[in-house]
Design a protein around this motif. Structure first.
Motif, PDB file in Angstrom:
ATOM      1  N   ALA A  17       0.834  -1.206   0.000  1.00 32.36           N
ATOM      2  CA  ALA A  17       0.000   0.000   0.000  1.00 32.36           C
ATOM      3  C   ALA A  17       0.867   1.254   0.000  1.00 32.36           C
ATOM      4  CB  ALA A  17      -0.928  -0.003   1.209  1.00 32.36           C
ATOM      5  N   GLU A  36      -3.632   7.576  -3.059  1.00 34.75           N
ATOM      6  CA  GLU A  36      -4.252   7.151  -1.793  1.00 34.75           C
ATOM      7  C   GLU A  36      -4.582   5.661  -1.851  1.00 34.75           C
ATOM      8  OE1 GLU A  36      -7.698   9.425  -0.783  1.00 34.75           O
ATOM      9  OE2 GLU A  36      -8.269   8.111   0.873  1.00 34.75           O
ATOM     10  N   THR A  37      -4.174   4.913  -0.807  1.00 35.05           N
ATOM     11  CA  THR A  37      -4.425   3.468  -0.742  1.00 35.05           C
ATOM     12  C   THR A  37      -4.805   3.074   0.678  1.00 35.05           C
ATOM     13  OG1 THR A  37      -2.108   3.018  -0.218  1.00 35.05           O
ATOM     14  CG2 THR A  37      -2.715   2.956  -2.553  1.00 35.05           C
ATOM     15  N   GLU A  38      -5.347   1.861   0.811  1.00 38.39           N
ATOM     16  CA  GLU A  38      -5.571   1.284   2.133  1.00 38.39           C
ATOM     17  C   GLU A  38      -5.202  -0.191   2.095  1.00 38.39           C
ATOM     18  OE1 GLU A  38      -9.265   4.019   3.857  1.00 38.39           O
ATOM     19  OE2 GLU A  38      -9.596   1.925   3.370  1.00 38.39           O
ATOM     20  N   TYR A  40      -5.578  -4.046   3.625  1.00 35.85           N
ATOM     21  CA  TYR A  40      -6.475  -4.966   4.336  1.00 35.85           C
ATOM     22  C   TYR A  40      -5.854  -6.350   4.332  1.00 35.85           C
ATOM     23  CZ  TYR A  40     -10.111  -1.417   4.210  1.00 35.85           C
ATOM     24  OH  TYR A  40     -10.821  -0.267   4.399  1.00 35.85           O
ATOM     25  N   ASN A  78      -9.177  -3.445  -5.802  1.00 37.33           N
ATOM     26  CA  ASN A  78      -8.047  -3.771  -4.937  1.00 37.33           C
ATOM     27  C   ASN A  78      -7.078  -4.637  -5.717  1.00 37.33           C
ATOM     28  OD1 ASN A  78      -9.402  -3.602  -1.784  1.00 37.33           O
ATOM     29  ND2 ASN A  78     -10.803  -3.922  -3.468  1.00 37.33           N
ATOM     30  N   ARG A  93      -7.793   3.921  -3.491  1.00 37.87           N
ATOM     31  CA  ARG A  93      -8.795   4.908  -3.066  1.00 37.87           C
ATOM     32  C   ARG A  93      -8.827   6.170  -3.913  1.00 37.87           C
ATOM     33  NH1 ARG A  93     -11.953   4.801   1.231  1.00 37.87           N
ATOM     34  NH2 ARG A  93     -12.145   7.025   0.894  1.00 37.87           N
ATOM     35  N   ARG A 158      -8.189   3.958   8.426  1.00 41.78           N
ATOM     36  CA  ARG A 158      -8.934   3.650   7.199  1.00 41.78           C
ATOM     37  C   ARG A 158     -10.347   4.246   7.255  1.00 41.78           C
ATOM     38  NH1 ARG A 158      -7.796  -2.672   7.323  1.00 41.78           N
ATOM     39  NH2 ARG A 158      -8.284  -2.209   9.502  1.00 41.78           N
ATOM     40  N   TRP A 169      -3.659   2.211   8.484  1.00 40.31           N
ATOM     41  CA  TRP A 169      -3.323   1.498   7.252  1.00 40.31           C
ATOM     42  C   TRP A 169      -3.859   2.200   6.009  1.00 40.31           C
ATOM     43  CZ3 TRP A 169      -4.162  -4.347   8.823  1.00 40.31           C
ATOM     44  CH2 TRP A 169      -3.128  -4.700   9.711  1.00 40.31           C
ATOM     45  N   ARG A 170      -4.181   3.479   6.159  1.00 40.24           N
ATOM     46  CA  ARG A 170      -4.532   4.297   5.000  1.00 40.24           C
ATOM     47  C   ARG A 170      -3.337   5.194   4.690  1.00 40.24           C
ATOM     48  NH1 ARG A 170      -8.180   9.643   5.183  1.00 40.24           N
ATOM     49  NH2 ARG A 170      -8.354  10.062   2.955  1.00 40.24           N
ATOM     50  N   CYS A 172      -1.624   8.211   2.193  1.00 40.49           N
ATOM     51  CA  CYS A 172      -1.905   9.290   1.249  1.00 40.49           C
ATOM     52  C   CYS A 172      -0.617  10.036   0.907  1.00 40.49           C
ATOM     53  CB  CYS A 172      -2.889  10.306   1.841  1.00 40.49           C
ATOM     54  SG  CYS A 172      -4.469   9.618   2.361  1.00 40.49           S
TER      55      CYS A 172
END
Length: 182
Positions: A17, A36-38, A40, A78, A93, A158, A169-170, A172
DNA sequence: TTAATGATGGGCT
DNA sequence: GCCCATCATTAAA
């Protein structure tokens, strides 16, 4: 531009991420820089917390698109990570638009470039992506290329989850106007 | 400006 | 039958 290797996506979702920021997604004439990512994986907020028909792709693959339908009208894209047998994925994201801006404006029904790709539902809408691409590889019709990031990265909780909200875990790109929110 | 809400349907218990 | 990894619109301040 150079394609990201399959090995890249064998890493942990959190590492993928972070490193995906600055890389470029390209599909059918549209492209953008990931801002921007997250991440999981096995946490309670992840679809992979339970193994079901929908989440199975995260257990079975790495470096494949996991695309699901949510809230009755949106899709989210994803990329599966963590290698075979270890569930994980990175939610895309937001991106900074590069190519195909005219067609993306048409699909999104807006002329505001800051509203084209600033959210996971918007990304799939603008790119014209739905579940038909679920399970295809990142070396298939929708691809990801290496990028050089010249800005700082910030980690935040997130978005849109009710549990495991404490995990940062988000990721940017700092001070980038194309992220979904501050 | 921010906050609340309605839309809309697949996935899962 | 409830729950969503959302977004556009409306209402409130």
């Amino acid at each position: 531009m150079k394609l990201l290797s399959e090995d890249f996506f064998l890493q942990d979702a959190v590492d993928v991420a972070r490193q995906l920021l600055g890389c470029v997604i390209s599909y059918d004439g549209c492209s953008g820089v990931i801002v921007e990512t997250e991440a999981y994986k096995n946490d309670a907020a992840s679809h992979a917390f339970r193994r079901t028909a929908r989440s199975e792709i995260m257990f079975l693959t790495s470096g494949c698109w996991y695309i699901y339908f949510v809230y009755g009208m949106y899709h989210c894209m994803n990329i599966t990570t963590n290698g075979i047998g270890q569930p994980g994925a990175v939610l895309i994201r937001a991106l900074q638009p590069l190519e195909g801006i005219d067609i993306m404006k048409k699909r999104r029904k807006t002329d505001d470039v800051y509203n084209l790709l600033s959210g996971p539902g918007k990304v799939c809408d603008a790119f014209g992506v739905d579940k038909k691409l679920n399970g295809t590889t990142v070396h298939g019709v929708m691809r990801v290329f290496e990028g050089k990031l010249q800005h700082d990265i910030i980690a935040l909780p997130r978005v849109g989850i009710r549990v495991a909200t404490e995990l940062p875990w988000r990721f940017c790109v700092k001070d980038n106007k194309f992220v979904s929110r501050l």
